[in-house]
Design a protein around this motif. Structure first.
Motif, PDB file in Angstrom:
ATOM      1  N   SER A 139       0.829  -1.212   0.000  1.00  0.00           N
ATOM      2  CA  SER A 139       0.000   0.000   0.000  1.00  0.00           C
ATOM      3  C   SER A 139       0.855   1.251   0.000  1.00  0.00           C
ATOM      4  CB  SER A 139      -0.919  -0.023   1.220  1.00  0.00           C
ATOM      5  OG  SER A 139      -1.683   1.158   1.300  1.00  0.00           O
ATOM      6  N   GLY A 140       1.936   1.241   0.801  1.00  0.00           N
ATOM      7  CA  GLY A 140       2.820   2.410   0.833  1.00  0.00           C
ATOM      8  C   GLY A 140       3.557   2.612  -0.459  1.00  0.00           C
ATOM      9  N   PHE A 141       3.903   1.525  -1.160  1.00  0.00           N
ATOM     10  CA  PHE A 141       4.593   1.651  -2.438  1.00  0.00           C
ATOM     11  C   PHE A 141       3.697   2.312  -3.477  1.00  0.00           C
ATOM     12  CE2 PHE A 141       5.655  -0.105  -6.634  1.00  0.00           C
ATOM     13  CZ  PHE A 141       6.977   0.337  -6.764  1.00  0.00           C
ATOM     14  N   GLN A 142       2.386   1.945  -3.434  1.00  0.00           N
ATOM     15  CA  GLN A 142       1.460   2.572  -4.371  1.00  0.00           C
ATOM     16  C   GLN A 142       1.314   4.056  -4.092  1.00  0.00           C
ATOM     17  OE1 GLN A 142      -2.161   0.356  -4.072  1.00  0.00           O
ATOM     18  NE2 GLN A 142      -1.322  -1.510  -5.010  1.00  0.00           N
ATOM     19  N   GLN A 143       1.479   4.435  -2.829  1.00  0.00           N
ATOM     20  CA  GLN A 143       1.402   5.854  -2.468  1.00  0.00           C
ATOM     21  C   GLN A 143       2.779   6.518  -2.457  1.00  0.00           C
ATOM     22  OE1 GLN A 143      -0.653   6.029   1.293  1.00  0.00           O
ATOM     23  NE2 GLN A 143      -2.435   4.863   0.547  1.00  0.00           N
ATOM     24  N   GLN A 144       3.772   5.796  -2.998  1.00  0.00           N
ATOM     25  CA  GLN A 144       5.148   6.288  -3.117  1.00  0.00           C
ATOM     26  C   GLN A 144       5.772   6.620  -1.758  1.00  0.00           C
ATOM     27  OE1 GLN A 144       5.121   9.580  -5.883  1.00  0.00           O
ATOM     28  NE2 GLN A 144       4.672   8.249  -7.646  1.00  0.00           N
ATOM     29  N   GLN A 145       5.335   5.859  -0.720  1.00  0.00           N
ATOM     30  CA  GLN A 145       5.941   6.032   0.592  1.00  0.00           C
ATOM     31  C   GLN A 145       7.160   5.135   0.770  1.00  0.00           C
ATOM     32  OE1 GLN A 145       2.851   5.285   3.443  1.00  0.00           O
ATOM     33  NE2 GLN A 145       1.669   7.134   2.895  1.00  0.00           N
ATOM     34  N   PHE A 146       7.214   4.020  -0.002  1.00  0.00           N
ATOM     35  CA  PHE A 146       8.346   3.100   0.048  1.00  0.00           C
ATOM     36  C   PHE A 146       8.881   2.915  -1.350  1.00  0.00           C
ATOM     37  CE2 PHE A 146       5.542   1.796   3.581  1.00  0.00           C
ATOM     38  CZ  PHE A 146       6.419   1.965   4.644  1.00  0.00           C
ATOM     39  N   ASP A 147      10.187   2.661  -1.424  1.00  0.00           N
ATOM     40  CA  ASP A 147      10.781   2.389  -2.729  1.00  0.00           C
ATOM     41  C   ASP A 147      10.566   0.919  -3.098  1.00  0.00           C
ATOM     42  OD1 ASP A 147      12.515   1.010  -1.106  1.00  0.00           O
ATOM     43  OD2 ASP A 147      14.189   2.390  -1.355  1.00  0.00           O
ATOM     44  N   PHE A 148      11.011   0.595  -4.305  1.00  0.00           N
ATOM     45  CA  PHE A 148      10.758  -0.746  -4.804  1.00  0.00           C
ATOM     46  C   PHE A 148      11.543  -1.806  -4.035  1.00  0.00           C
ATOM     47  CE2 PHE A 148      11.943  -4.263  -7.627  1.00  0.00           C
ATOM     48  CZ  PHE A 148      10.682  -4.787  -7.883  1.00  0.00           C
ATOM     49  N   LEU A 149      12.759  -1.501  -3.658  1.00  0.00           N
ATOM     50  CA  LEU A 149      13.563  -2.484  -2.939  1.00  0.00           C
ATOM     51  C   LEU A 149      12.919  -2.864  -1.604  1.00  0.00           C
ATOM     52  CD1 LEU A 149      17.226  -1.329  -3.638  1.00  0.00           C
ATOM     53  CD2 LEU A 149      15.945  -3.219  -4.677  1.00  0.00           C
ATOM     54  N   THR A 150      12.258  -1.901  -0.970  1.00  0.00           N
ATOM     55  CA  THR A 150      11.555  -2.212   0.273  1.00  0.00           C
ATOM     56  C   THR A 150      10.401  -3.171   0.005  1.00  0.00           C
ATOM     57  OG1 THR A 150      12.120  -0.029   1.157  1.00  0.00           O
ATOM     58  CG2 THR A 150      10.337  -1.232   2.246  1.00  0.00           C
ATOM     59  N   LEU A 151       9.688  -2.924  -1.100  1.00  0.00           N
ATOM     60  CA  LEU A 151       8.611  -3.838  -1.487  1.00  0.00           C
ATOM     61  C   LEU A 151       9.163  -5.218  -1.819  1.00  0.00           C
ATOM     62  CD1 LEU A 151       5.677  -4.465  -2.283  1.00  0.00           C
ATOM     63  CD2 LEU A 151       6.200  -3.544  -4.572  1.00  0.00           C
ATOM     64  N   LEU A 152      10.280  -5.257  -2.539  1.00  0.00           N
ATOM     65  CA  LEU A 152      10.892  -6.534  -2.905  1.00  0.00           C
ATOM     66  C   LEU A 152      11.314  -7.313  -1.662  1.00  0.00           C
ATOM     67  CD1 LEU A 152      11.927  -8.336  -5.222  1.00  0.00           C
ATOM     68  CD2 LEU A 152      14.096  -7.089  -5.093  1.00  0.00           C
ATOM     69  N   THR A 153      11.861  -6.602  -0.699  1.00  0.00           N
ATOM     70  CA  THR A 153      12.277  -7.257   0.548  1.00  0.00           C
ATOM     71  C   THR A 153      11.079  -7.820   1.301  1.00  0.00           C
ATOM     72  OG1 THR A 153      14.181  -5.778   0.713  1.00  0.00           O
ATOM     73  CG2 THR A 153      13.490  -6.913   2.718  1.00  0.00           C
ATOM     74  N   ALA A 154       9.992  -7.076   1.336  1.00  0.00           N
ATOM     75  CA  ALA A 154       8.797  -7.545   2.034  1.00  0.00           C
ATOM     76  C   ALA A 154       8.211  -8.785   1.354  1.00  0.00           C
ATOM     77  CB  ALA A 154       7.754  -6.434   2.095  1.00  0.00           C
ATOM     78  N   GLN A 155       8.212  -8.776   0.019  1.00  0.00           N
ATOM     79  CA  GLN A 155       7.704  -9.934  -0.708  1.00  0.00           C
ATOM     80  C   GLN A 155       8.591 -11.161  -0.477  1.00  0.00           C
ATOM     81  OE1 GLN A 155       7.622  -8.231  -4.642  1.00  0.00           O
ATOM     82  NE2 GLN A 155       5.430  -7.744  -4.510  1.00  0.00           N
ATOM     83  N   ARG A 156       9.916 -10.941  -0.529  1.00  0.00           N
ATOM     84  CA  ARG A 156      10.824 -12.060  -0.327  1.00  0.00           C
ATOM     85  C   ARG A 156      10.701 -12.610   1.105  1.00  0.00           C
ATOM     86  NH1 ARG A 156      15.013  -9.516  -1.301  1.00  0.00           N
ATOM     87  NH2 ARG A 156      15.794  -9.189   0.817  1.00  0.00           N
ATOM     88  N   THR A 157      10.558 -11.736   2.086  1.00  0.00           N
ATOM     89  CA  THR A 157      10.410 -12.182   3.478  1.00  0.00           C
ATOM     90  C   THR A 157       9.143 -13.012   3.652  1.00  0.00           C
ATOM     91  OG1 THR A 157      11.596 -10.232   4.277  1.00  0.00           O
ATOM     92  CG2 THR A 157      10.208 -11.399   5.859  1.00  0.00           C
ATOM     93  N   TYR A 158       8.069 -12.586   3.007  1.00  0.00           N
ATOM     94  CA  TYR A 158       6.818 -13.329   3.117  1.00  0.00           C
ATOM     95  C   TYR A 158       6.953 -14.729   2.507  1.00  0.00           C
ATOM     96  CZ  TYR A 158       1.935 -14.641   2.421  1.00  0.00           C
ATOM     97  OH  TYR A 158       0.741 -15.314   2.431  1.00  0.00           O
ATOM     98  N   SER A 159       7.594 -14.824   1.321  1.00  0.00           N
ATOM     99  CA  SER A 159       7.770 -16.127   0.668  1.00  0.00           C
ATOM    100  C   SER A 159       8.689 -17.027   1.484  1.00  0.00           C
ATOM    101  CB  SER A 159       8.329 -15.945  -0.743  1.00  0.00           C
ATOM    102  OG  SER A 159       7.438 -15.204  -1.540  1.00  0.00           O
ATOM    103  N   GLN A 160       9.775 -16.484   1.986  1.00  0.00           N
ATOM    104  CA  GLN A 160      10.713 -17.282   2.755  1.00  0.00           C
ATOM    105  C   GLN A 160      10.113 -17.731   4.094  1.00  0.00           C
ATOM    106  OE1 GLN A 160      14.227 -14.865   3.011  1.00  0.00           O
ATOM    107  NE2 GLN A 160      14.991 -15.533   1.002  1.00  0.00           N
ATOM    108  N   ALA A 161       9.268 -16.899   4.692  1.00  0.00           N
ATOM    109  CA  ALA A 161       8.601 -17.303   5.925  1.00  0.00           C
ATOM    110  C   ALA A 161       7.682 -18.495   5.674  1.00  0.00           C
ATOM    111  CB  ALA A 161       7.808 -16.132   6.502  1.00  0.00           C
TER     112      ALA A 161
END
Length: 547
Positions: A468-490
């Motif tokens: 949600s924050g990435f869509q509102q330009q509150q987070f950069d793409f690498l932060t989104l990528l890290t969150a996605q990778r953390t979710y998959s690895q968990a």
């Protein structure tokens, strides 16, 4: 030759016929059986296949899972066995026993009934289902019970023990032949006729032979029950491993897609001079790492199928999707309850106790061996000189003077002490293996609970927040990528914990019997669980026998 013996002279032929009839009548009395089927019926064998009458209660073997759903925690509950019917044995021998005169009667010999053996018969090889059909756990268990070669070996050991039971109770064969003496004396044919010789076994040795063999049958039956349970447990563990590998493959594909999309987007942002080259390099590293993880997951999925087809015993099963439930059901194993049940129901412990009974029977058989057998020989001859028909009787018995079977008695006594000590060793081995399996189970249970209650919900919430924050330009793409990778690895780490939980739960519920293809019962290294979140993991392997 003494010709003054009082023989009744009727005719030259009549006394000879009477003596021959006497010998043949004695032979018929010793062996009244006139046909092989009749003999087989008297010895408890029909058609050449042994069928022991009564004896040790065989452990009830576990049934096959008829459901299509694989419960993660309770699937092995079907493996519970009834209490063994083998009586406990004294813990130690006070002193070396002396010779016993009493030997068991045939009615006292403990043997397994034919009804108990019928459940051990291995059917012909069952072909694998068509690859287009959906395989259930019950299908795989039935295929394994029909095709796993170790069950054929266990069944063959029972049949071999039954053959030793049959052979051990058979009496020595008689000897019937021709004899001639004083041939050529005074130019005559001398004395010519027939003889019959028979060895009479004393001391109930044949009954004791079958007593020893009956104990071997009981051991072979318990080994069959243990091997059948090993096969079923291995099938259930590998079936769940395939489900885990299948789900892990889906997650790693998602992770690889995330990496590819991230790399493309980062390259586009770099071309628009919105990110630096360092971020592009980082995205490439993440994408390449995700591809490696995907390749590892593909190899692991193929290996899981190969292991499953190996324990099933059907190489022609093709890789296909399996349906199953990865969510653990409520309920936990208790250490004290698990230990009590394993000690009461373990076929390994029942086998060890049957070994004590067998060693006791061997010792009693060794003590009876010095009691000599009797050799009796009857003969009838016709004397051509005197034209008399004469008979002779010869009897012999060995004198147990220097050889009283002392060495074999001492060996049998030592084997009995060893068998009794082995019962205690098996009990301690079961406790030791249960301690390791229960530790792995408890750790995995704790991790599964923590992942399901805290880590996975937090990973999902973090991903939704960053997205949600990435869509509102509150987070950069690498932060989104890290969150996605953390979710998959968990999720991958959660699968690993589920795998360890299921493998050790099945092992404990299955009386710690796994490793069906390990012919020498060697131990298998148990991989430790990583403390952090690791997307790459191997199959769960519970501890197996360490004999």
């Amino acid at each position: 030759m003494d010709r003054t013996k009082p023989f009744v002279r009727e005719s030259a032929r009549s006394p000879r016929v009477k003596l021959f009839a006497l010998v043949l009548g004695f032979f018929a009395a010793q062996f009244p059986c006139t046909s092989i089927p009749k003999c087989n019926a008297e010895t408890g064998v029909a058609g050449g296949t042994s069928s022991p009458r009564q004896g040790f209660a065989l452990q009830k073997l576990p049934g096959v899972n008829d459901g299509h759903r694989i419960p993660v925690v309770t699937v092995a509950a079907q493996s519970r066995l009834d209490r063994t019917g083998i009586a406990p044995v004294s813990k130690e021998v006070q002193s070396q026993p002396g010779p016993k005169r009493n030997s068991p009667q045939p009615a006292q010999i403990l043997l397994a009934s034919s009804a108990q053996h019928s459940m051990e018969n291995i059917p012909p090889g069952m072909p694998a289902p068509n690859s287009t059909e959906s395989l259930t756990l019950a299908d795989l268990e039935n295929i394994a019970l029909a095709n796993n070669p170790t069950l054929v070996q266990a069944s063959a050991r029972i049949q071999a023990a039954e053959g030793r039971w049959l052979q051990g109770g058979l009496r020595p064969n008689p000897i019937f032949g021709y004899q001639a003496t004083e041939v050529g004396n005074e130019g005559r044919g001398g004395q010519q006729g027939a003889f019959y010789s028979q060895e009479f076994v004393r001391g109930g040795k044949l009954d004791l032979n079958r007593t020893v063999a009956s104990r071997e049958i009981a051991q072979a039956q318990q080994q069959m029950a243990a091997q059948r349970l090993r096969v079923l447990n291995d099938v259930r563990i590998e079936y769940f491993n395939v489900l885990v590998a299948q789900r892990a493959l889906e997650l790693t594909r998602e992770l690889a897609d995330i990496g590819q999309r991230g790399l493309k987007m980062t390259e586009q942002l770099f071309q628009g001079e919105q990110v630096s080259n360092a971020e592009v390099l980082q995205a490439r590293i993440e994408s390449a790492s995700a591809v490696i993880t995907l390749q590892n997951a593909q190899n692991r999925h193929a290996a899981a199928w190969r292991r499953l087809s190996s324990v099933v015993g059907a190489r022609e099963i093709s890789v296909q999707a399996l349906s199953g439930n990865l969510t653990p059901e409520p309920g936990e194993l208790d250490w004290n309850e698990s230990y009590t049940r394993i000690i009461a129901q373990s076929p390994e412990l029942a086998t060890a106790r049957a070994g004590v009974s067998r060693a006791q029977a061997i010792l009693e058989r060794a003590r009876i061996e010095p009691r000599p057998n009797v050799d009796v020989q009857l003969g009838v001859q016709y004397d051509n000189a005197s034209q008399f028909t004469i008979g002779n009787i010869q009897m012999g018995i060995p004198i147990p003077y220097s050889n009283r079977n002392q060495g074999n008695i001492q060996t049998a006594f030592a084997d009995l002490r060893n068998a009794q000590a082995d019962v205690g060793r098996v009990e301690l081995s079961l406790r030791n293996r249960l301690a390791l399996a229960y530790e792995n189970y408890a750790n995995a249970r704790n991790q599964v609970d923590t992942f399901s209650r805290q880590i996975l919900p937090d990973a999902r919430a973090s991903l939704e927040l960053v997205s949600s924050g990435f869509q509102q330009q509150q987070f950069d793409f690498l932060t989104l990528l890290t969150a996605q990778r953390t979710y998959s690895q968990a999720n991958l780490a959660y699968l690993q914990s589920l795998q360890e939980l299921n493998a050790n739960h099945i092992a404990i519920e299955g009386l710690l019997l796994t490793g069906s293809l390990q012919s020498d019962r060697e131990s298998i290294d148990v991989p430790g669980l990583s403390g952090g979140i690791a997307p790459v993991f191997g199959p769960g392997k519970p501890p197996v026998e360490r004999n």
